[in-house]
Design an enzyme around this catalytic site. Structure first.
Site, PDB file in Angstrom:
ATOM      1  CE  LYS A  59      -0.416  -0.406   5.060  1.00 55.85           C
ATOM      2  NZ  LYS A  59      -1.321  -0.826   6.148  1.00 55.85           N
ATOM      3  NE  ARG A 103      -7.025   0.105  10.839  1.00 58.52           N
ATOM      4  CZ  ARG A 103      -5.766  -0.050  10.437  1.00 58.52           C
ATOM      5  NH1 ARG A 103      -4.933   0.969  10.433  1.00 58.52           N
ATOM      6  NH2 ARG A 103      -5.322  -1.224  10.048  1.00 58.52           N
ATOM      7  CG  HIS A 126      -4.068  -4.447  12.093  1.00 51.53           C
ATOM      8  ND1 HIS A 126      -2.947  -5.006  11.529  1.00 51.53           N
ATOM      9  CD2 HIS A 126      -3.799  -3.122  12.210  1.00 51.53           C
ATOM     10  CE1 HIS A 126      -2.039  -4.057  11.318  1.00 51.53           C
ATOM     11  NE2 HIS A 126      -2.532  -2.906  11.717  1.00 51.53           N
ATOM     12  NE  ARG A 180      -2.901  -7.958   7.948  1.00 51.93           N
ATOM     13  CZ  ARG A 180      -3.449  -8.471   9.051  1.00 51.93           C
ATOM     14  NH1 ARG A 180      -4.088  -9.631   9.008  1.00 51.93           N
ATOM     15  NH2 ARG A 180      -3.359  -7.831  10.197  1.00 51.93           N
ATOM     16  CE1 TYR A 211      11.894  31.871   2.073  1.00 52.20           C
ATOM     17  CE2 TYR A 211      12.244  29.494   2.053  1.00 52.20           C
ATOM     18  CZ  TYR A 211      11.929  30.668   1.391  1.00 52.20           C
ATOM     19  OH  TYR A 211      11.659  30.638   0.043  1.00 52.20           O
ATOM     20  CB  CYS A 261      13.932  25.910   1.203  1.00 56.78           C
ATOM     21  SG  CYS A 261      15.134  27.015   1.954  1.00 56.78           S
ATOM     22  CG  MET A 262       8.555  23.447  -1.658  1.00 60.51           C
ATOM     23  SD  MET A 262       7.462  24.330  -2.776  1.00 60.51           S
ATOM     24  CE  MET A 262       6.515  25.323  -1.638  1.00 60.51           C
ATOM     25  CG  ASP A 263      11.426  23.411  -4.328  1.00 63.99           C
ATOM     26  OD1 ASP A 263      10.601  22.481  -4.331  1.00 63.99           O
ATOM     27  OD2 ASP A 263      11.111  24.616  -4.395  1.00 63.99           O
TER      28      ASP A 263
END
Ligand SMILES: *Cc1c(COP(=O)(O)O)cnc(C)c1O
Length: 369
Positions: free
Chosen positions: A40, A137, A166, A219, A264, A310-312
């Site tokens: 998943k 759940r 589970h 699993r 920043y 930072c973002m990138d």
């Protein structure tokens, strides 16, 4: 979705490690126990189809996914093994599962009622009944409703293929709650006669630390990727090899003078003259913004992350001037040193699962071995 194939930042995924981890788990299983690879969330960030194929090579007998679309992607890739959707699928979409031979989890009588009101698909729907023994759940909780569910799931519209539960605390030292759940499981399953083909209770932690637990299917999720399900709390009982590393290259180098700041908020100020390197990687890639003060590996040495991520892009303090293009390992092995995903998770107060599944789609995934 754009994948960055023209940048130095990338995920390296070692297929041999995945095969190794699966074989380690198989050694602990009886021969009649089927290992299902939990793939998943894009195989915990490692790449759905590539991991599924690798798991098959190592002897996996089927797959678990969270949502129907992930199962469909496996079918579209040509995989024909059993696939179980672990979450609840909308009854309106269940015919898509039946048409694609994908098994669904059902955990309530309401679900069956809703499904039976819809036009029936030609193929019987494969069903695993979820039992809620304490996870809180999804799943049947009491014997009377389970009895009613059994009466329904044994009719012609369904193929009663499995029953499972589970555990909430299989990764903890104290097994009190685990045993409580296990006793509830035994109490509920007593009334299921005959049992379906697959009876399963084991996630990674259960498969690792509670190996005497019943069932004929496991699993296997996080341990398949070589990560410890407990973080660093319990020692793995398998010799796990982490399969994933995140690497990049320094793309900008400059001297910083004492008193000058980085990034920043100007939250980092150099105390003395030093060398700063910039790496083309940021929180948009899934490396948390709060990693300031942690470290990466450069030439086998730990270098501090300075200033906010930072973002990138992000900045690190170098031991001395280094050339542009110098290799950086953000997590994984470099020389004799290693940075684990769990260390990153600990640093920002989360678990390795969240870091792995947060690795962005824009990161190029390259497969080794
Ligand atoms: C995600 C999941 C697993 C796999 O868990 P790991 O801890 O990664 O092994 C197993 N079973 C269910 C029901 C799950 O949701």
């Amino acid at each position: 979705m754009v994948v960055g194939t023209h940048r130095a930042t990338k995920l390296l995924i070692d297929r041999q490690a995945i095969r190794h981890n699966i074989k380690q788990q198989q050694k602990k299983l009886t021969p009649d126990t089927a290992l299902f690879a939990v793939v998943k969330a894009n195989a915990y960030g490692h790449g759905l189809v590539a991991v599924a194929q690798t798991a098959l090579e190592a002897g996996a007998k089927g797959f678990c996914v969270a949502i129907l679309d992930e199962g469909l992607a496996l079918r579209q890739a040509g995989l024909t093994q059993p696939i179980l959707v672990l979450g609840i699928t909308d009854p309106e979409q269940a015919h898509v599962a039946a048409e694609n031979d994908i098994s669904l989890t059902v955990g309530s009588l309401e679900w069956f009622t809703a499904y039976q009101k819809l036009p029936q698909s030609k193929q019987p729907l494969k069903v695993h009944l979820a039992l809620d023994t304490g996870m809180g759940r999804i799943g049947f909780r009491e014997t009377p409703e389970l009895k009613q569910a059994l009466a329904v799931v044994r009719t012609a519209a369904f193929d009663f293929e499995g029953v499972f539960t589970h555990f909430a605390t299989a990764d903890e030292q104290d097994d009190h709650y685990f045993m409580q759940q296990f006793h509830k499981w035994e109490m509920l399953t007593k009334i299921i006669d005959p049992l379906p083909r697959y009876v399963h209770v084991s996630n990674s932690a259960t498969g690792m630390w509670h190996t005497n637990i019943a069932g004929n299917m496991v699993r296997m999720g996080i341990s398949l990727y070589g990560q410890n399900p407990s973080g660093d709390v319990l020692q793995p009982s398998l010799a796990l090899q982490p399969a994933i590393s995140l690497v990049s290259k320094i793309d900008f180098v400059k001297p910083l003078h004492a008193g000058e700041c980085v990034s920043y908020g100007a939250t980092y100020r150099a105390e003395q003259d030093e060398w700063i390197g910039t790496i083309p990687l940021g929180y948009a890639d899934g490396y948390p913004r709060a990693m300031q003060g942690f470290h990466v590996l450069v030439n086998g040495q730990f270098c501090e992350v300075v200033g906010r991520v930072c973002m990138d892009q992000m900045m690190i303090r170098l031991p001395h001037e280094l050339p542009i293009g110098t290799d950086v390992t953000i997590f994984g092995r470099q020389g004799d040193q290693q940075i684990t995903v769990t260390q990153i998770a600990d640093y920002v107060g989360t678990i390795n699962y969240e870091i792995l599944t947060g690795l962005a789609p824009r990161l190029d995934r390259q497969y080794l071995n």
